[in-house]
Motif scaffolding. Structure first.
Motif, short mmCIF file in Angstrom:
data_model
loop_
_atom_site.label_atom_id
_atom_site.label_comp_id
_atom_site.label_asym_id
_atom_site.label_seq_id
_atom_site.Cartn_x
_atom_site.Cartn_y
_atom_site.Cartn_z
N ASP A 15 49.64 124.43 37.65
CA ASP A 15 48.77 124.74 38.79
C ASP A 15 48.85 126.23 39.13
N TYR A 16 50.08 126.77 39.13
CA TYR A 16 50.26 128.19 39.48
C TYR A 16 49.48 129.10 38.55
N LEU A 17 49.51 128.80 37.25
CA LEU A 17 48.80 129.61 36.26
C LEU A 17 47.35 129.18 36.05
N GLN A 18 46.94 128.12 36.75
CA GLN A 18 45.58 127.58 36.62
C GLN A 18 45.21 127.37 35.14
N LEU A 19 46.10 126.68 34.45
CA LEU A 19 45.93 126.50 33.01
C LEU A 19 44.72 125.65 32.67
N ASP A 20 44.32 124.75 33.57
CA ASP A 20 43.12 123.96 33.30
C ASP A 20 41.91 124.86 33.10
N LYS A 21 41.81 125.91 33.95
CA LYS A 21 40.70 126.84 33.84
C LYS A 21 40.82 127.71 32.59
N ILE A 22 42.02 128.23 32.36
CA ILE A 22 42.21 129.15 31.24
C ILE A 22 42.04 128.45 29.91
N LEU A 23 42.70 127.29 29.74
CA LEU A 23 42.67 126.59 28.45
C LEU A 23 41.36 125.84 28.24
N GLY A 24 40.58 125.72 29.29
CA GLY A 24 39.27 125.07 29.15
C GLY A 24 38.13 126.05 29.09
N ALA A 25 38.45 127.33 28.88
CA ALA A 25 37.43 128.38 28.95
C ALA A 25 36.94 128.85 27.58
N GLN A 26 37.22 128.07 26.53
CA GLN A 26 36.80 128.47 25.18
C GLN A 26 35.61 127.58 24.75
N HIS A 27 34.42 128.07 24.98
CA HIS A 27 33.20 127.32 24.64
C HIS A 27 32.53 127.97 23.44
N LEU A 28 32.44 127.25 22.33
CA LEU A 28 31.94 127.81 21.08
C LEU A 28 30.41 127.83 21.04
N GLN A 29 29.86 129.01 20.73
CA GLN A 29 28.43 129.13 20.54
C GLN A 29 27.97 128.32 19.33
N SER A 30 28.80 128.30 18.30
CA SER A 30 28.40 127.62 17.05
C SER A 30 28.18 126.13 17.26
N GLU A 31 28.85 125.53 18.25
CA GLU A 31 28.68 124.10 18.51
C GLU A 31 27.27 123.77 19.00
N LYS A 32 26.60 124.78 19.57
CA LYS A 32 25.25 124.54 20.09
C LYS A 32 24.23 124.39 18.97
N TYR A 33 24.60 124.85 17.76
CA TYR A 33 23.63 124.89 16.66
C TYR A 33 24.05 124.06 15.45
N GLY A 34 25.18 123.35 15.57
CA GLY A 34 25.64 122.55 14.44
C GLY A 34 27.14 122.36 14.52
N SER A 35 27.80 122.33 13.37
CA SER A 35 29.25 122.13 13.33
C SER A 35 29.97 123.37 13.90
N PRO A 36 31.06 123.15 14.65
CA PRO A 36 31.79 124.29 15.20
C PRO A 36 32.44 125.12 14.10
N ALA A 37 32.37 126.43 14.24
CA ALA A 37 33.03 127.34 13.30
C ALA A 37 34.50 127.46 13.70
N HIS A 38 35.39 127.12 12.79
CA HIS A 38 36.82 127.08 13.11
C HIS A 38 37.33 128.41 13.68
N GLU A 39 36.90 129.54 13.07
CA GLU A 39 37.43 130.85 13.47
C GLU A 39 36.88 131.34 14.81
N GLU A 40 35.85 130.71 15.34
CA GLU A 40 35.28 131.19 16.59
C GLU A 40 36.28 131.03 17.74
N THR A 41 37.12 130.00 17.69
CA THR A 41 38.14 129.83 18.74
C THR A 41 39.08 131.03 18.78
N LEU A 42 39.51 131.49 17.61
CA LEU A 42 40.37 132.68 17.54
C LEU A 42 39.64 133.90 18.12
#
Length: 366
Positions: A12-39
């Protein structure tokens, strides 16, 4: 030490739900997610977090130098915080190696989905550059023209407002101008320094003229370079010449600030000048780390894209390479080594000068 009333939970202190949930891949909008986009996303998010911390430190330093007087105790804190910025910069430079584990083809699997997003649009990085002293008039032409036209109106307004405020470079220049140095009573540093530099430069000229290994063409070029150095030295003793060279972009510090910084560097071992010397050294290193970051970024972009244009429309690697040397801030502190004399050629500071400076820069003298 005060204690908390309610229990503090790590996530809660670090608000990890917000931080760890903030990676939204553009590639997912157009097909299969690109593995390296998360990095790619995480690396840039980490950069932005470090930019936030650097701005936090930098703004506190700017607040200190915005005062009419900067006491030694405050200067200790300033130097400490600048050193922290340097360590963060080192981390950011090392982080590029993590990005370079991605191959060009892996990057191309999602790169086109990012158009027209670009590092141009990092508002925190722009704030960092402007706050240090890289305002629009000091940028290369392409950067100057495109500095604001890719930003939303609110971001453009924020940066334009920041451009109107004094940068750290400007505040440090003013601080150096206020230092009571160079001449008092029978002590005249510039007079001694001018005589010593004339002897040093004349010896260099004789070395060039009497060097039997040089061809006529080489000797001509070296004497031409010597003359340019001579003119730079002459400008130190003639404010009008200095202002003219400054207008040509050869110097950025004001004449008085340059002389004060030179005096500090020449007598860095004196206790009264140690903290100012550390400050100048830290600002030099911040500029160096920023230049290294630009260079490594340029090399990474060339490795990933070759000569392709950037997603923001710049010339990619070519543009980034140009900014490496052009977008410098504290270059005068680097070039100041040109004007330094060997210790045995410097006049010793008289005891009266040491007492005067110690009194003036102490709380009692203020």
């Amino acid at each position: 030490m005060k204690k908390n009333i309610e229990p503090c939970y790590y996530g809660d202190y670090l608000q990890l739900d917000k931080i760890l949930g903030a990676q939204h891949l553009q590639s997912e909008k157009y097909g299969s997610p690109a593995h390296e986009e998360t990095l790619f996303i995480i690396v840039h998010q980490v950069y932005e977090l470090w930019f936030k911390q650097v701005l936090h430190e930098l703004n506190s330093v700017i607040d200190t130098f915005s005062q009419n007087q900067v006491r030694d105790q405050e200067l200790i804190t300033v130097v400490h915080r600048l050193h922290r910025i340097i360590q963060i910069q080192q981390l950011m430079n090392d982080q590029i190696s993590v990005m370079e584990t991605m191959t060009p083809q892996q990057f191309l699997s999602f790169r086109d989905y990012l158009v027209p997003a670009s590092g141009f649009q990092s508002i925190q990085f722009k704030r960092l550059e402007i706050s240090l002293g890289l305002k629009r008039e000091y940028r290369i032409d392409f950067d100057k023209q495109s500095f604001y036209n890719r930003l939303e109106e609110r971001d453009r307004a924020l940066l334009e407002n920041l451009e109107q405020k004094p940068s750290l470079f400007e505040l440090v220049d003013q601080w150096l101008c206020r230092m009571p140095l160079l001449k008092k009573d029978d002590f005249d540093f510039l007079d001694h320094y001018e005589k010593a530099t004339s002897e040093l430069l004349e010896a260099d000229k004789q070395t060039i003229e009497n060097n039997p290994t040089l061809s006529d063409k080489e000797r001509y070029q070296e004497l031409k370079d010597w003359q340019a150095t001579r003119e730079n030295f002459d400008a130190l003793f003639d404010e009008q010449k200095y202002v003219a060279l400054r207008g040509e972009g050869k110097f950025r510090l004001s004449h008085k600030a340059m002389l004060s910084a030179l005096f500090i560097k020449q007598y860095a071992e004196e206790p009264i000048f140690n903290l100012p010397f550390q400050l100048i050294t830290a600002l030099t290193e911040i500029d160096e780390k920023l230049t290294i970051w630009r260079y490594r970024h340029a090399m990474m972009v060339q490795r990933m894209l070759g000569t392709k244009i950037g997603t923001g429309g710049s010339s990619g690697h070519h543009y980034l390479k140009k900014t490496t040397e052009s977008n410098r801030i504290f270059l005068d502190f680097f070039n100041m080594a040109t004007f330094l004399l060997p210790k045995d050629m410097l006049p010793e500071l008289p005891p009266s000068i040491k007492r005067y400076l110690g009194f003036y820069l102490s709380d009692e003298g203020k």
